[in-house]
Design a protein around this motif. Sequence first.
Motif, short mmCIF file in Angstrom:
data_model
loop_
_atom_site.label_atom_id
_atom_site.label_comp_id
_atom_site.label_asym_id
_atom_site.label_seq_id
_atom_site.Cartn_x
_atom_site.Cartn_y
_atom_site.Cartn_z
N LEU A 280 0.86 -1.18 0.00
CA LEU A 280 0.00 0.00 0.00
C LEU A 280 0.90 1.24 0.00
N ARG A 281 0.86 2.00 -1.07
CA ARG A 281 1.69 3.20 -1.15
C ARG A 281 0.92 4.46 -0.78
N GLN A 282 -0.36 4.34 -0.52
CA GLN A 282 -1.14 5.45 -0.02
C GLN A 282 -2.44 4.90 0.57
N ASN A 283 -3.11 5.73 1.35
CA ASN A 283 -4.34 5.32 2.02
C ASN A 283 -5.56 6.04 1.47
N ASN A 284 -5.50 6.43 0.22
CA ASN A 284 -6.64 7.04 -0.44
C ASN A 284 -6.66 6.60 -1.89
N ASP A 285 -7.71 6.96 -2.60
CA ASP A 285 -7.89 6.48 -3.96
C ASP A 285 -6.75 6.94 -4.87
N ALA A 286 -6.39 6.07 -5.80
CA ALA A 286 -5.42 6.42 -6.83
C ALA A 286 -6.15 6.91 -8.07
N ALA A 287 -5.38 7.38 -9.04
CA ALA A 287 -6.00 7.93 -10.26
C ALA A 287 -6.76 6.87 -11.03
N ASN A 288 -6.28 5.63 -11.01
CA ASN A 288 -6.89 4.60 -11.84
C ASN A 288 -7.60 3.50 -11.06
N GLU A 289 -7.66 3.62 -9.73
CA GLU A 289 -8.29 2.58 -8.93
C GLU A 289 -8.60 3.13 -7.54
N THR A 290 -9.79 2.85 -7.05
CA THR A 290 -10.09 3.25 -5.68
C THR A 290 -9.39 2.30 -4.73
N ILE A 291 -9.16 2.76 -3.52
CA ILE A 291 -8.52 1.88 -2.55
C ILE A 291 -9.45 0.73 -2.17
N ALA A 292 -10.76 0.96 -2.21
CA ALA A 292 -11.71 -0.12 -1.93
C ALA A 292 -11.58 -1.23 -2.97
N LEU A 322 -7.49 7.25 7.30
CA LEU A 322 -7.29 6.10 8.19
C LEU A 322 -8.50 5.15 8.17
N ASN A 323 -9.66 5.62 7.72
CA ASN A 323 -10.85 4.77 7.71
C ASN A 323 -10.84 3.74 6.58
N THR A 324 -10.04 3.99 5.54
CA THR A 324 -10.13 3.16 4.34
C THR A 324 -9.61 1.75 4.55
N ILE A 340 2.53 -12.47 10.33
CA ILE A 340 2.25 -11.25 9.59
C ILE A 340 3.37 -10.26 9.89
N PHE A 341 3.94 -9.69 8.84
CA PHE A 341 5.01 -8.71 8.98
C PHE A 341 4.55 -7.39 8.35
N VAL A 342 4.90 -6.28 9.02
CA VAL A 342 4.64 -4.95 8.45
C VAL A 342 5.98 -4.27 8.22
N LEU A 343 6.22 -3.88 6.99
CA LEU A 343 7.43 -3.14 6.64
C LEU A 343 7.16 -1.65 6.79
N THR A 344 8.00 -0.96 7.58
CA THR A 344 7.80 0.47 7.82
C THR A 344 9.11 1.22 7.58
N SER A 345 9.00 2.53 7.45
CA SER A 345 10.16 3.41 7.21
C SER A 345 9.79 4.81 7.68
N PRO A 346 10.73 5.76 7.63
CA PRO A 346 10.37 7.14 7.96
C PRO A 346 9.33 7.75 7.03
N TRP A 347 9.10 7.16 5.85
CA TRP A 347 8.02 7.62 4.97
C TRP A 347 6.66 7.19 5.50
N THR A 348 6.60 6.20 6.38
CA THR A 348 5.33 5.69 6.90
C THR A 348 4.75 6.74 7.84
N PHE A 349 3.67 7.36 7.45
CA PHE A 349 3.23 8.58 8.13
C PHE A 349 1.71 8.63 8.18
N SER A 350 1.17 9.34 9.16
CA SER A 350 -0.24 9.68 9.23
C SER A 350 -1.10 8.43 9.20
N ALA A 351 -2.02 8.33 8.21
CA ALA A 351 -2.93 7.19 8.16
C ALA A 351 -2.21 5.87 7.98
N ALA A 352 -1.00 5.90 7.44
CA ALA A 352 -0.22 4.66 7.35
C ALA A 352 0.18 4.17 8.74
#
Length: 458
Positions: A280-292, A322-324, A340-352
């Motif tokens: 998941l590179r974002q927590n909102n809809d992308a240009a060509n696909e909704t996150i749902a 964060l609701n998505t 289950i593993f979660v990969l995180t970094s300093p870019w992981t922010f806010s709703a992530a």
Amino acid sequence: MSKRALIVLAAALLGAGFAFAALDARAQHVANTATVTIDTSADARVADVVAFRENFMAVDHAYSPAARAEAQRRLTALKNNAGAISQAYFELELSRIVALADNGHTAAFPWPRAARYNRIPLRLAAFGEDFYVVRTPTQNGDLLGARLTAIDGHDIAQLRTASRSLMGGVNGWRDRFANYLFESPEQLHALDLAADAASATYTFQTTNGQSIERRFDGDAVDAAHASANPGRFLYPQTIDGEGEWRALMPAASAPWSMQAPDERFRWRNAPEIDGIVLELRQNNDAANETIAQALTRFERAIADNRPRNLVLDMRMNSGGDLNTTRDFVQSLPARVPGRIFVLTSPWTFSAAISTTGYLKQTAPDRVTIVGEQVGDRLQFFAEGAPETLPNSHLMVLAARERHDYVTGCEGFTDCHGNVVRNPIRVPNLDVQIAAPWTIEAYAAGRDPGMEAIAAVLR
């Protein structure tokens, strides 16, 4: 560009929440190339200070009393000196006043500001606390992978301190945007870090230990290659308008996680871990696909492939809504029988971070965090609409509501409604298996996070 257009642009950049790295490429191009008329008169700057106080300072809740007093003092000084300073200094000092809140979501957006000032033909990225050349025109290809050590005689420690003064939050997050300052002689000059606003001398240490000094002129503000955010520069694929540039990581040998930069939601089978990887590179809809739609694809992939283990890659996800993802990640422990593993970094922010918290809370003993520390604390302020100052067009965001993922907002009356109704209570989101993306691993096209997970499962 009108004030309304800039606000609409900000909304497009932020999606349903606050997503720095998940910038839509087209909106970013508009932000960097649109014609904006800047009024640099003393009266205009005074008006901007007034607007800043009324529309930003008065509504942001993140400042401590001491920081708010210091901010007001510096605003008064800025107003009193409005006719004696450069436009770059005016905007940078406002950014430093914003950063006094020490809150990642209380922000002066760096990319619209940087688009108005010159930029050298070189792209830097943070690895740990150092900054390395990751993209450059062919003629400067010998600098790829070199570490920045000084600019015009100012060492990296001084430069790092200056760049961190422009952003709030933890240092790892602040460093994600240092390149906007380091790559601009005009902005460096405004902060007395470069002798000339047009050019500066950069000192690097190459991979073989050689020290190289090179003087660079800043490109004009409408340079075509200014149209990508700092996260995008890490992906080795060619960027629109880039021309004859080279990337440190060859695109042909990029690991899966560094491929397809325009695809925001991805998955693959991972036989090396007897599992599946979801990215998941974002927590909102992308240009060509909704996150749902993307999460439905993920659910189908899990059902069809029946993986034992699962990796959720959030390393390049700087947020959104964060609701998505809440219901989806809370269902994951019931969908896979293993780890289950979660990969995180300093870019992981806010709703992530919220998403990671919901998953960790659901199955604390089965969820393992791998990589680097997330880009914010677990107690912060967020939620607000961007405000564009009328004359400088500096874009700022006030944080109006509390998020507390340690106590679940227990005992507070100013928390964001969604986290009150769906609280997160985790003692921390500390990395359990350290796997930083070092410059060596990056240059070699390796993925330390996936390597660490495979090693654990072996």
